[in-house]
Design an enzyme around this catalytic site. Sequence first.
Site, PDB file in Angstrom:
ATOM      1  N   ARG A  78       0.844  -1.205   0.000  1.00  0.00           N
ATOM      2  CA  ARG A  78       0.000   0.000   0.000  1.00  0.00           C
ATOM      3  C   ARG A  78       0.874   1.248   0.000  1.00  0.00           C
ATOM      4  NH1 ARG A  78      -3.529  -0.252   4.906  1.00  0.00           N
ATOM      5  NH2 ARG A  78      -4.663  -1.794   3.660  1.00  0.00           N
ATOM      6  N   ARG A 147      -1.572   6.851   9.559  1.00  0.00           N
ATOM      7  CA  ARG A 147      -1.569   6.304   8.202  1.00  0.00           C
ATOM      8  C   ARG A 147      -1.824   7.399   7.169  1.00  0.00           C
ATOM      9  NH1 ARG A 147      -4.173   0.216   8.687  1.00  0.00           N
ATOM     10  NH2 ARG A 147      -2.880  -0.472  10.415  1.00  0.00           N
ATOM     11  N   LYS A 211      -3.570   1.532  15.095  1.00  0.00           N
ATOM     12  CA  LYS A 211      -3.521   2.417  13.932  1.00  0.00           C
ATOM     13  C   LYS A 211      -4.225   3.740  14.221  1.00  0.00           C
ATOM     14  CE  LYS A 211      -7.500  -0.024  11.951  1.00  0.00           C
ATOM     15  NZ  LYS A 211      -7.943  -0.903  10.864  1.00  0.00           N
ATOM     16  N   LYS A 213      -5.878   7.299  12.054  1.00  0.00           N
ATOM     17  CA  LYS A 213      -6.277   7.804  10.741  1.00  0.00           C
ATOM     18  C   LYS A 213      -6.737   9.263  10.846  1.00  0.00           C
ATOM     19  CE  LYS A 213      -7.676   3.214   9.136  1.00  0.00           C
ATOM     20  NZ  LYS A 213      -8.763   2.371   8.570  1.00  0.00           N
ATOM     21  N   CYS A 431     -14.868  -3.694   0.068  1.00  0.00           N
ATOM     22  CA  CYS A 431     -13.481  -4.028   0.392  1.00  0.00           C
ATOM     23  C   CYS A 431     -13.046  -5.212  -0.482  1.00  0.00           C
ATOM     24  CB  CYS A 431     -13.340  -4.372   1.867  1.00  0.00           C
ATOM     25  SG  CYS A 431     -14.036  -5.976   2.324  1.00  0.00           S
ATOM     26  N   CYS A 437      -7.802 -11.516   1.343  1.00  0.00           N
ATOM     27  CA  CYS A 437      -7.779 -11.010   2.707  1.00  0.00           C
ATOM     28  C   CYS A 437      -7.973 -12.161   3.690  1.00  0.00           C
ATOM     29  CB  CYS A 437      -8.854  -9.955   2.929  1.00  0.00           C
ATOM     30  SG  CYS A 437      -8.883  -9.337   4.632  1.00  0.00           S
ATOM     31  N   CYS A 476     -15.896  -8.772   6.340  1.00  0.00           N
ATOM     32  CA  CYS A 476     -15.739  -9.000   7.776  1.00  0.00           C
ATOM     33  C   CYS A 476     -16.113  -7.719   8.507  1.00  0.00           C
ATOM     34  CB  CYS A 476     -14.305  -9.440   8.104  1.00  0.00           C
ATOM     35  SG  CYS A 476     -13.127  -8.080   8.222  1.00  0.00           S
ATOM     36  N   CYS A 480     -13.203  -1.830   6.787  1.00  0.00           N
ATOM     37  CA  CYS A 480     -12.331  -1.187   5.797  1.00  0.00           C
ATOM     38  C   CYS A 480     -13.106  -0.406   4.735  1.00  0.00           C
ATOM     39  CB  CYS A 480     -11.443  -2.233   5.129  1.00  0.00           C
ATOM     40  SG  CYS A 480     -10.266  -3.008   6.267  1.00  0.00           S
TER      41      CYS A 480
END
Length: 566
Positions: A78, A147, A211, A213, A431, A437, A476, A480
Amino acid sequence: MSENINWQELSEVEKLKYDSNYLRGTLTESLADPITGAISDGDTQISKFHGIYQQWDRDIDKERKRQKLEPAFSFLIRLRMPGGRFTPGQWLAMDELSEKYANGTLKLTTRQTFQLHGVLKRNLKATIKEMNDHLMDTIAACGDVNRNVMSHANPAQSSFHAEVIETAKNISEHLLPKTGAYHEIWLDKKLVADSKEEVEPLYGNRYLPRKFKIGIVIPPHNDCDVFSQDLGFIAIVENDKIVGYNVAVGGGLGTTFGKPETYPRTGTVIGFCTPDQIIDVAEKVVLVQRDNGNRKDRKQARLKYTIDRMGVEEFVAELTKYLGYELEPEREYVLDRNGDDFGWIKGSDKKWHLTYFVEGGRVLDRGEYKLKTALREISKVIDGDIILTGNQNLIISGVSTKVKNKVDALLKTYGVSPEDISGLRKNSIACVALPTCPLAFAEAERYLPDLVSKIEAILNEHELGKEEIVIRMTGCPNGCGRPYLAEIGLIGKSPGYYNLYLGGSFNGSRLNTLYKQTINEEEILNELRPIIADFAANRKDGEHFGDFVIRNNYVEEIKEGKDFKH
């Protein structure tokens, strides 16, 4: 090992980060190991800080096991590209790398950047080196750090685009890890630190608990879903000038089935800062999270849980201590949507900007549909840039009238001229999910287009084909694709089965609510059919679908993330 840290109380990832020698780990050794296509278990965590996820092809898992072979390991890479703006040369470089080292496609993400899929371990270093040659990098695109910083995408919609994208870049650079590990491992730079020196003045030797954002929007556009971000900045424009930003904290959408203590949360606006304060505010929010976030349980480690545990008032008081000044009171603003406006628009810069729908964010050639080839040829002739949006779409930006005509001709030549698509499809996000994944329970990207077609048929029966409704699907509950903010959200539970959520707001400011659990396609359509019929017959003028289902008590409005049910 520090004598002051009780490692037994902490998540095992905390010790892993501490022992990694500032994100070096044993990545060099893992990459050199010819016996396996994988990297070591510890390095799978550390590699995320370098923008890399280890994956495998689950479509062929059973056959590989039958042949007593290890999984077909490959890697997702990414990019970190604040604001999602790419030069034509960078687009062409990514196109070439996808053919040379990856699976031949480009994935546009919901964080305004690219992902390459299917990169083999032996090609990781070459891929990242070639990205660097074109002034692109992957550092901090994943991992327990800040990120990719998102910002308003479309220059034609706001004369302030250049200002906010520059702000996004400045925030991103300020919050980058300072370790030299990335350059040493991937770019063959000289080892500059091999001891526990203070090489991370912001993050420390264990980085963040989880994480982080950040996104910036310019009202009335909410095209990067500002309330889904750990830290969101809402630009306030007065007298044709950005005078500052409202500050929203604690957004985040990931959850875990079977753990009701995990939930999505929309960001809380806590005040206003001036443009010269924005980097300081970003840094200090990160520091408060660094020092107060949960390092024992990673499922409780995001900033949203820190704020709910502390309480908003205590969090703001702590932030004020770090800042040394108080934020000003929140200023008024209005957001009208969180999607993209498609088609050509002439901006205040007198240039043309085309927002183009890319289903599922997947750029590829398939039969007569040759989007990847078209964009390759367009990149060779445009006199502007390509900007990725937060909704998996792209903008061919800042071109002259002459070039605009060339772009239209090339899109037509390769069978990908902008289509007159439904209001539902243009607001769809999926996603990646299966097959790569490892977290996915069900399909998303490969399945949502077909499901949308079937829901479109119901909408068309009621003359609602043009009605814009936000629909999002993930394989899931990790969020995302930001499904918990959709008017219709679908979360994979098992192959072919999904939880159905309804009632998110069209402007991205409200969570949706669980409507039905573990239902298949037939049941999804049967549940939506009468609601759509009711909406067609009884909605108020201008009322959006998400507002309608709440007003008519199909679901109750979720006002606090803690009230969310799986």
